[in-house]
Design a protein around this motif. Structure first.
Motif, PDB file in Angstrom:
ATOM      1  N   SER A   1       5.054   3.365  -1.639  1.00  0.00           N
ATOM      2  CA  SER A   1       5.859   2.532  -0.752  1.00  0.00           C
ATOM      3  C   SER A   1       5.002   1.847   0.312  1.00  0.00           C
ATOM      4  CB  SER A   1       6.960   3.380  -0.113  1.00  0.00           C
ATOM      5  OG  SER A   1       7.896   2.571   0.543  1.00  0.00           O
ATOM      6  N   HIS A   2       5.073   2.285   1.577  1.00  0.00           N
ATOM      7  CA  HIS A   2       4.285   1.687   2.648  1.00  0.00           C
ATOM      8  C   HIS A   2       2.785   1.826   2.380  1.00  0.00           C
ATOM      9  CE1 HIS A   2       2.668   1.059   6.722  1.00  0.00           C
ATOM     10  NE2 HIS A   2       3.851   0.632   7.116  1.00  0.00           N
ATOM     11  N   GLY A   3       2.392   2.928   1.739  1.00  0.00           N
ATOM     12  CA  GLY A   3       0.987   3.079   1.360  1.00  0.00           C
ATOM     13  C   GLY A   3       0.563   2.029   0.355  1.00  0.00           C
ATOM     14  N   GLY A   4       1.453   1.733  -0.603  1.00  0.00           N
ATOM     15  CA  GLY A   4       1.181   0.659  -1.558  1.00  0.00           C
ATOM     16  C   GLY A   4       1.120  -0.692  -0.879  1.00  0.00           C
ATOM     17  N   TRP A   5       2.013  -0.935   0.056  1.00  0.00           N
ATOM     18  CA  TRP A   5       2.004  -2.170   0.851  1.00  0.00           C
ATOM     19  C   TRP A   5       0.647  -2.326   1.536  1.00  0.00           C
ATOM     20  CZ3 TRP A   5       5.632  -2.664   5.769  1.00  0.00           C
ATOM     21  CH2 TRP A   5       5.381  -3.879   6.417  1.00  0.00           C
ATOM     22  N   SER A   6       0.167  -1.261   2.164  1.00  0.00           N
ATOM     23  CA  SER A   6      -1.096  -1.318   2.894  1.00  0.00           C
ATOM     24  C   SER A   6      -2.265  -1.627   1.967  1.00  0.00           C
ATOM     25  CB  SER A   6      -1.327   0.015   3.616  1.00  0.00           C
ATOM     26  OG  SER A   6      -0.246   0.324   4.464  1.00  0.00           O
ATOM     27  N   ILE A   7      -2.280  -0.981   0.799  1.00  0.00           N
ATOM     28  CA  ILE A   7      -3.343  -1.242  -0.179  1.00  0.00           C
ATOM     29  C   ILE A   7      -3.279  -2.678  -0.659  1.00  0.00           C
ATOM     30  CG2 ILE A   7      -4.121  -0.691  -2.515  1.00  0.00           C
ATOM     31  CD1 ILE A   7      -3.239   2.234  -1.924  1.00  0.00           C
ATOM     32  N   MET A   8      -2.086  -3.162  -0.971  1.00  0.00           N
ATOM     33  CA  MET A   8      -1.943  -4.533  -1.475  1.00  0.00           C
ATOM     34  C   MET A   8      -2.302  -5.558  -0.406  1.00  0.00           C
ATOM     35  SD  MET A   8       1.524  -4.035  -3.750  1.00  0.00           S
ATOM     36  CE  MET A   8       1.487  -5.636  -4.555  1.00  0.00           C
ATOM     37  N   ASP A   9      -1.933  -5.298   0.846  1.00  0.00           N
ATOM     38  CA  ASP A   9      -2.339  -6.208   1.919  1.00  0.00           C
ATOM     39  C   ASP A   9      -3.856  -6.265   2.034  1.00  0.00           C
ATOM     40  OD1 ASP A   9       0.246  -6.927   2.600  1.00  0.00           O
ATOM     41  OD2 ASP A   9       0.025  -6.425   4.721  1.00  0.00           O
ATOM     42  N   LEU A  10      -4.519  -5.131   1.830  1.00  0.00           N
ATOM     43  CA  LEU A  10      -5.985  -5.117   1.875  1.00  0.00           C
ATOM     44  C   LEU A  10      -6.570  -6.024   0.791  1.00  0.00           C
ATOM     45  CD1 LEU A  10      -8.494  -3.875   3.240  1.00  0.00           C
ATOM     46  CD2 LEU A  10      -8.384  -2.038   1.544  1.00  0.00           C
ATOM     47  N   MET A  11      -5.947  -6.065  -0.367  1.00  0.00           N
ATOM     48  CA  MET A  11      -6.456  -6.875  -1.472  1.00  0.00           C
ATOM     49  C   MET A  11      -6.394  -8.378  -1.173  1.00  0.00           C
ATOM     50  SD  MET A  11      -7.489  -4.644  -3.598  1.00  0.00           S
ATOM     51  CE  MET A  11      -7.655  -3.336  -2.378  1.00  0.00           C
ATOM     52  N   THR A  12      -5.571  -8.782  -0.203  1.00  0.00           N
ATOM     53  CA  THR A  12      -5.434 -10.213   0.113  1.00  0.00           C
ATOM     54  C   THR A  12      -6.479 -10.706   1.109  1.00  0.00           C
ATOM     55  OG1 THR A  12      -3.932  -9.918   2.013  1.00  0.00           O
ATOM     56  CG2 THR A  12      -2.928  -9.988  -0.199  1.00  0.00           C
ATOM     57  N   GLN A  13      -7.312  -9.819   1.640  1.00  0.00           N
ATOM     58  CA  GLN A  13      -8.205 -10.179   2.743  1.00  0.00           C
ATOM     59  C   GLN A  13      -9.661 -10.279   2.291  1.00  0.00           C
ATOM     60  OE1 GLN A  13      -7.124  -7.873   6.464  1.00  0.00           O
ATOM     61  NE2 GLN A  13      -5.795  -6.832   4.981  1.00  0.00           N
TER      62      GLN A  13
ATOM     63  N   PRO B   1     -16.376  -5.956   2.910  1.00  0.00           N
ATOM     64  CA  PRO B   1     -15.780  -6.205   1.595  1.00  0.00           C
ATOM     65  C   PRO B   1     -16.501  -5.491   0.464  1.00  0.00           C
ATOM     66  CG  PRO B   1     -17.025  -8.133   2.329  1.00  0.00           C
ATOM     67  CD  PRO B   1     -16.969  -7.185   3.489  1.00  0.00           C
ATOM     68  N   SER B   2     -17.754  -5.101   0.675  1.00  0.00           N
ATOM     69  CA  SER B   2     -18.490  -4.445  -0.408  1.00  0.00           C
ATOM     70  C   SER B   2     -17.862  -3.115  -0.807  1.00  0.00           C
ATOM     71  CB  SER B   2     -19.956  -4.227  -0.003  1.00  0.00           C
ATOM     72  OG  SER B   2     -20.067  -3.232   0.996  1.00  0.00           O
ATOM     73  N   LEU B   3     -17.087  -2.516   0.090  1.00  0.00           N
ATOM     74  CA  LEU B   3     -16.438  -1.248  -0.224  1.00  0.00           C
ATOM     75  C   LEU B   3     -15.388  -1.396  -1.318  1.00  0.00           C
ATOM     76  CD1 LEU B   3     -16.049   0.068   3.412  1.00  0.00           C
ATOM     77  CD2 LEU B   3     -17.500   1.079   1.641  1.00  0.00           C
ATOM     78  N   LEU B   4     -14.921  -2.626  -1.529  1.00  0.00           N
ATOM     79  CA  LEU B   4     -13.905  -2.862  -2.560  1.00  0.00           C
ATOM     80  C   LEU B   4     -14.496  -3.358  -3.876  1.00  0.00           C
ATOM     81  CD1 LEU B   4     -11.087  -4.582  -0.456  1.00  0.00           C
ATOM     82  CD2 LEU B   4     -11.498  -2.150  -0.853  1.00  0.00           C
ATOM     83  N   GLU B   5     -15.773  -3.705  -3.861  1.00  0.00           N
ATOM     84  CA  GLU B   5     -16.374  -4.321  -5.044  1.00  0.00           C
ATOM     85  C   GLU B   5     -16.449  -3.381  -6.237  1.00  0.00           C
ATOM     86  OE1 GLU B   5     -20.120  -5.822  -3.737  1.00  0.00           O
ATOM     87  OE2 GLU B   5     -19.230  -7.421  -2.512  1.00  0.00           O
ATOM     88  N   THR B   6     -16.543  -2.078  -5.981  1.00  0.00           N
ATOM     89  CA  THR B   6     -16.700  -1.118  -7.076  1.00  0.00           C
ATOM     90  C   THR B   6     -15.447  -0.286  -7.319  1.00  0.00           C
ATOM     91  OG1 THR B   6     -17.686   0.489  -5.549  1.00  0.00           O
ATOM     92  CG2 THR B   6     -19.193  -0.950  -6.752  1.00  0.00           C
ATOM     93  N   LEU B   7     -14.336  -0.652  -6.681  1.00  0.00           N
ATOM     94  CA  LEU B   7     -13.093   0.072  -6.923  1.00  0.00           C
ATOM     95  C   LEU B   7     -12.737   0.027  -8.404  1.00  0.00           C
ATOM     96  CD1 LEU B   7     -10.420  -0.781  -4.195  1.00  0.00           C
ATOM     97  CD2 LEU B   7     -11.347   1.466  -4.768  1.00  0.00           C
ATOM     98  N   ARG B   8     -12.367   1.170  -8.961  1.00  0.00           N
ATOM     99  CA  ARG B   8     -12.037   1.204 -10.382  1.00  0.00           C
ATOM    100  C   ARG B   8     -10.577   0.910 -10.667  1.00  0.00           C
ATOM    101  NH1 ARG B   8     -16.002   3.313 -13.760  1.00  0.00           N
ATOM    102  NH2 ARG B   8     -14.709   2.391 -15.386  1.00  0.00           N
ATOM    103  N   ALA B   9      -9.677   1.285  -9.735  1.00  0.00           N
ATOM    104  CA  ALA B   9      -8.254   1.096 -10.045  1.00  0.00           C
ATOM    105  C   ALA B   9      -7.396   1.280  -8.801  1.00  0.00           C
ATOM    106  CB  ALA B   9      -7.810   2.081 -11.128  1.00  0.00           C
ATOM    107  N   LEU B  10      -6.198   0.700  -8.875  1.00  0.00           N
ATOM    108  CA  LEU B  10      -5.126   0.941  -7.922  1.00  0.00           C
ATOM    109  C   LEU B  10      -3.953   1.547  -8.675  1.00  0.00           C
ATOM    110  CD1 LEU B  10      -4.984  -2.479  -5.995  1.00  0.00           C
ATOM    111  CD2 LEU B  10      -6.506  -0.533  -5.565  1.00  0.00           C
ATOM    112  N   PHE B  11      -3.319   2.536  -8.063  1.00  0.00           N
ATOM    113  CA  PHE B  11      -2.104   3.122  -8.620  1.00  0.00           C
ATOM    114  C   PHE B  11      -1.034   3.044  -7.540  1.00  0.00           C
ATOM    115  CE2 PHE B  11       0.659   6.824  -9.583  1.00  0.00           C
ATOM    116  CZ  PHE B  11       1.070   6.432 -10.860  1.00  0.00           C
ATOM    117  N   LEU B  12       0.004   2.258  -7.809  1.00  0.00           N
ATOM    118  CA  LEU B  12       1.024   1.955  -6.814  1.00  0.00           C
ATOM    119  C   LEU B  12       2.372   2.487  -7.285  1.00  0.00           C
ATOM    120  CD1 LEU B  12      -0.036  -1.781  -6.326  1.00  0.00           C
ATOM    121  CD2 LEU B  12      -0.827   0.198  -4.998  1.00  0.00           C
ATOM    122  N   VAL B  13       3.035   3.267  -6.438  1.00  0.00           N
ATOM    123  CA  VAL B  13       4.323   3.859  -6.789  1.00  0.00           C
ATOM    124  C   VAL B  13       5.401   3.264  -5.882  1.00  0.00           C
ATOM    125  CG1 VAL B  13       5.579   6.008  -7.156  1.00  0.00           C
ATOM    126  CG2 VAL B  13       3.095   5.979  -7.397  1.00  0.00           C
TER     127      VAL B  13
END
Length: 249
Positions: free
Chosen positions: A115-127, A142-154
């Motif tokens: 829910s709100h945690g998913g919102w926060s993760i998705m907002d991060l992806m827009t920046q 931004p380099s901290l996101l370059e190697t992310l393997r996956a997002l799991f959103l509920v």
């Protein structure tokens, strides 16, 4: 405005870790709770993830700030305090902190949000995270996101004022979203529309639709617009384990 180090110093007080207790670098799942605060079901997901051999880090965004459930329900669930864009800094700072720990394989990390945690993760992806102030941090990286393997959103919240309603994702890790067909906070049709738009823009996104309500994995909700469904929860956990198997281990 916090630096990532300062934000992590705050959040560290509310982190629960499951999985191997050694100091070897391991794949990791990092979990962010919903607007009502850290609830038992988030720990159940984390424990299930840890059984695969990864470390699971449950991040409590509220307790370290001195916020209890009454505060959360009254002010965060209503959007008055700590909207997704503001909390997105918690997500980035958590990645920074785990990198500093030396106990995480940073090229094998999955973010999970409810829910709100998913919102926060998705907002991060827009920046883009290239200037001070983004994600409400003084030094976003931004380099901290370059190697992310996956997002799991509920049942992610992507109604107004979530940024993904109108903005593209700058960062596009593989994403799996569990959607509730009876979700009253973000209507199912709206979620489908948003994720189809992200797919059309090149996102590697899959969804699972469940005949359930928002917060279907919280046992406290017995009936009404939010109702616990053990079947839906098990299906959601199974989807997470499948994603872990394909992306992390």
């Amino acid at each position: 405005m916090d630096t990532m180090a300062e934000r992590w110093a705050l959040l560290q007080k509310g982190v629960t870790v499951y999985g191997p207790e050694d100091d070897l670098p391991r794949p990791a799942v990092v979990l962010f709770h919903g607007c009502g605060g850290l609830r038992p079901h988030v720990h159940l997901y984390a424990q299930a993830a840890a059984k695969t051999g990864v470390r699971a880090y449950v991040i409590d965004s509220f307790a370290p700030r001195g916020w209890d459930r009454n505060f959360a329900v009254s002010l965060i669930c209503t959007g008055v305090v700590l909207q997704g864009y503001e909390r997105s800094g918690d997500v980035l700072a958590a990645l920074w902190g785990l990198k500093q720990s030396g106990r995480v394989q940073m090229d094998r990390v999955m973010l999970a949000g409810f829910s709100h945690g998913g919102w926060s993760i998705m907002d991060l992806m827009t920046q883009r995270l290239t200037r001070p102030g983004e994600a409400k941090l003084a030094d976003p990286d931004p380099s901290l996101l370059e190697t992310l393997r996956a997002l799991f959103l509920v049942y992610p919240y992507i109604n107004f004022p979530a940024r993904t309603n109108l903005r593209a994702w700058v960062h596009q890790p593989e994403t799996f979203a569990v959607l509730a067909e009876k979700d009253h906070l973000t209507p199912f049709a709206h979620s489908q529309k948003i994720f189809k738009r992200l797919q059309a823009a090149g996102g590697n996104i899959r969804t699972l639709a469940l005949p359930a309500t928002h917060a279907f994995d919280e046992e406290d909700f017995k009936r009404g617009v939010m109702a616990y469904s053990p079947e839906a929860m098990q299906a959601s956990i199974n989807a997470m384990l499948t994603l872990i198997d394909s992306r992390l281990v």
